[in-house]
Structures are given as C-alpha cells and as structure tokens.
Motif scaffolding. Structure first.
Motif, PDB file in Angstrom:
ATOM      1  N   GLN A  13      30.231  31.461 -24.758  1.00 46.50           N
ATOM      2  CA  GLN A  13      30.873  30.146 -24.774  1.00 46.50           C
ATOM      3  C   GLN A  13      30.150  29.225 -23.794  1.00 46.50           C
ATOM      4  O   GLN A  13      29.362  29.677 -22.968  1.00 46.50           O
ATOM      5  N   LEU A  14      30.434  27.951 -23.893  1.00 47.11           N
ATOM      6  CA  LEU A  14      29.856  26.985 -22.970  1.00 47.11           C
ATOM      7  C   LEU A  14      30.591  27.037 -21.639  1.00 47.11           C
ATOM      8  O   LEU A  14      31.821  27.054 -21.597  1.00 47.11           O
ATOM      9  N   LEU A  15      29.827  27.065 -20.549  1.00 48.59           N
ATOM     10  CA  LEU A  15      30.403  27.000 -19.211  1.00 48.59           C
ATOM     11  C   LEU A  15      30.056  25.654 -18.588  1.00 48.59           C
ATOM     12  O   LEU A  15      29.047  25.038 -18.924  1.00 48.59           O
ATOM     13  N   TRP A  23      26.352  24.768 -20.340  1.00 45.09           N
ATOM     14  CA  TRP A  23      25.315  25.657 -20.845  1.00 45.09           C
ATOM     15  C   TRP A  23      25.956  26.916 -21.406  1.00 45.09           C
ATOM     16  O   TRP A  23      27.067  27.286 -21.050  1.00 45.09           O
ATOM     17  N   TRP A  24      25.238  27.576 -22.307  1.00 42.53           N
ATOM     18  CA  TRP A  24      25.769  28.723 -23.033  1.00 42.53           C
ATOM     19  C   TRP A  24      25.638  29.996 -22.203  1.00 42.53           C
ATOM     20  O   TRP A  24      24.563  30.332 -21.722  1.00 42.53           O
ATOM     21  N   PHE A  25      26.757  30.673 -22.041  1.00 40.62           N
ATOM     22  CA  PHE A  25      26.782  31.941 -21.304  1.00 40.62           C
ATOM     23  C   PHE A  25      27.383  33.005 -22.207  1.00 40.62           C
ATOM     24  O   PHE A  25      28.539  32.910 -22.614  1.00 40.62           O
ATOM     25  N   GLU A  40      40.334  30.606 -11.794  1.00 35.06           N
ATOM     26  CA  GLU A  40      39.978  31.724 -10.925  1.00 35.06           C
ATOM     27  C   GLU A  40      38.816  32.520 -11.509  1.00 35.06           C
ATOM     28  O   GLU A  40      38.622  33.682 -11.180  1.00 35.06           O
ATOM     29  N   ALA A  41      38.004  31.895 -12.371  1.00 33.12           N
ATOM     30  CA  ALA A  41      36.944  32.581 -13.094  1.00 33.12           C
ATOM     31  C   ALA A  41      36.014  33.346 -12.158  1.00 33.12           C
ATOM     32  O   ALA A  41      35.745  32.933 -11.038  1.00 33.12           O
ATOM     33  N   VAL A  42      35.512  34.455 -12.675  1.00 28.99           N
ATOM     34  CA  VAL A  42      34.589  35.291 -11.908  1.00 28.99           C
ATOM     35  C   VAL A  42      33.330  34.493 -11.596  1.00 28.99           C
ATOM     36  O   VAL A  42      32.671  33.975 -12.483  1.00 28.99           O
ATOM     37  N   SER A  46      33.572  28.213 -14.808  1.00 27.23           N
ATOM     38  CA  SER A  46      34.429  28.529 -15.944  1.00 27.23           C
ATOM     39  C   SER A  46      34.101  27.679 -17.153  1.00 27.23           C
ATOM     40  O   SER A  46      33.466  26.629 -17.059  1.00 27.23           O
ATOM     41  N   ALA A  47      34.562  28.173 -18.295  1.00 27.21           N
ATOM     42  CA  ALA A  47      34.620  27.352 -19.491  1.00 27.21           C
ATOM     43  C   ALA A  47      35.747  26.354 -19.259  1.00 27.21           C
ATOM     44  O   ALA A  47      36.471  26.448 -18.257  1.00 27.21           O
ATOM     45  N   PRO A  48      35.906  25.380 -20.153  1.00 25.57           N
ATOM     46  CA  PRO A  48      37.065  24.489 -19.980  1.00 25.57           C
ATOM     47  C   PRO A  48      38.330  25.316 -19.780  1.00 25.57           C
ATOM     48  O   PRO A  48      38.685  26.147 -20.613  1.00 25.57           O
TER      49      PRO A  48
END
Length: 204
Positions: A13-15, A23-25, A40-42, A46-48
């Motif tokens: 997904q896009l971050l 950008w695509w991760f 709280e993303a690692v 984060s994505a949206p």
C-alpha cells in the motif's frame, strides 16, 4: 486444508512520510499491511490512518471485496486492538525478542473467530450470507498474523537496513536477502550514498 493459506490476498500500500510524496511499501504480509494503518504504525510511518468506521470499511473492502461495509465503532475498536498487537509483535520479531504473551493472546482470540470462506464462482445459488462481515475480515487478518509469527516464517521478519528507517517487513524474496523497506526509498538512497562515496574516493 486451511482456507486462509489459499486465499489470494495481495499485499502492499502507499505510505505517507509527511512530505507530500507517498510511496509504495510492500510489507509482504496482509497482517503487516494492516499494522501500518494506525498512528502507532511500526517505524512511525503509516498509510492513511484508519481512524473512523468509514476508513476501516474502505481498507477492508479494498482487500476483501466480499465484505459488506458495515463496520461501526465496535469494529473500529476491535480493529485498533488487533492492529496494535500485530505491530508490537512485528517489532519484537524483527529484533529477535520474545513475543509478548498478551499480544499473542489478542491475535489468537481474533484468529479463533470465523474468517471469510472461499467461494467457487459459477454456481446458480448463494449459500448462506452473500456478504462477509468486517469481523470475518479481522479474523482472516489474525490468521495471517498466526502464520507470520509462527515457525513457518522463521526469521524472515526484518527491519529495514537503513540507519534512519525502522520499517518492518516480511522478506518473501526467494534468496531471503531483502535489505530495504523499498528500493524506491531506502534502497535508492543507499545506492546514491555508495555512488557518492566511490566518487569521493576516486577524486581524492
């Protein structure tokens, strides 16, 4: 045969890094993708963020088209609980640390709920529900987390090798040698730095 092991779910997904250039991760895992949808993303990127039922419905139905967009506040709270547990487990696994029993319990609890059954197209009748429920999608995500943090993966949960990046991913490369969160981002930066270092040595 476990149905979750044969469901063709795409990953990535896009971050958003906050600089206006998403950008695509590809995390390599549906469960890890889900962990990157919260504040709280690692790794802090984060994505949206999924902060309301509408956002949760959009994220789930994008990956599970058979899910009815009926998530409410309860499902949003449950999703946040599962997402945070997966995120903490991912960080621990990437560093070779023991997995927190409380987070393991959360994943197991969601994994024990019914997931989305496979459907063979072409029949003339609809058996049971025509649309899956959001909690079934969360169950499928949790089952992917069980696989992710179990012995099957065996040391392939890694942190990006860049000094200034803490993104965690599942290395699904055949040679098991993925180093970067993304060649578009950290991999490219590393190549640029290496090129400049070589040029500097030649010039010196």
């Amino acid at each position: 045969m476990a149905t979750d092991s044969i469901l063709p779910r795409g990953t990535g997904q896009l971050l958003d890094t906050g600089d206006g250039a998403p950008w695509w991760f590809d995390s390599g895992s549906l469960a890890l993708d889900f962990a990157y949808t919260g504040e709280e993303a690692v790794g802090g990127i984060s994505a949206p963020a999924v902060t309301d039922p509408e956002g949760l419905n959009a994220w789930l139905t994008e990956r599970f088209p058979e899910v009815a967009p009926t998530a409410g506040e309860r499902e949003l709270r449950d999703a946040g609980t599962l997402r945070a547990a997966i995120g903490r487990l991912a960080r621990s696994a990437s560093r070779g640390e023991p997995l927190a029993p409380d987070d393991v319990d959360v994943v197991n609890l969601f994994a024990a709920t019914p997931d989305i059954p496979p459907v063979l197209a072409g029949g003339g009748r609809q058996a049971g529900r025509t649309n899956a429920r959001p909690h079934q999608a969360l169950g499928s995500i949790a089952r992917d987390a069980v696989r992710l943090f179990g012995p099957e993966v065996g040391g392939r949960i890694r942190e990006c090798a860049a000094d200034d990046c803490e993104l965690v991913y599942l290395d699904t490369s055949r040679s098991s040698n993925r180093r970067w969160c993304s060649m578009q981002r950290c991999g490219n930066r590393a190549k640029v730095r290496a090129h400049r270092a070589r040029a500097s040595r030649v010039a010196g």
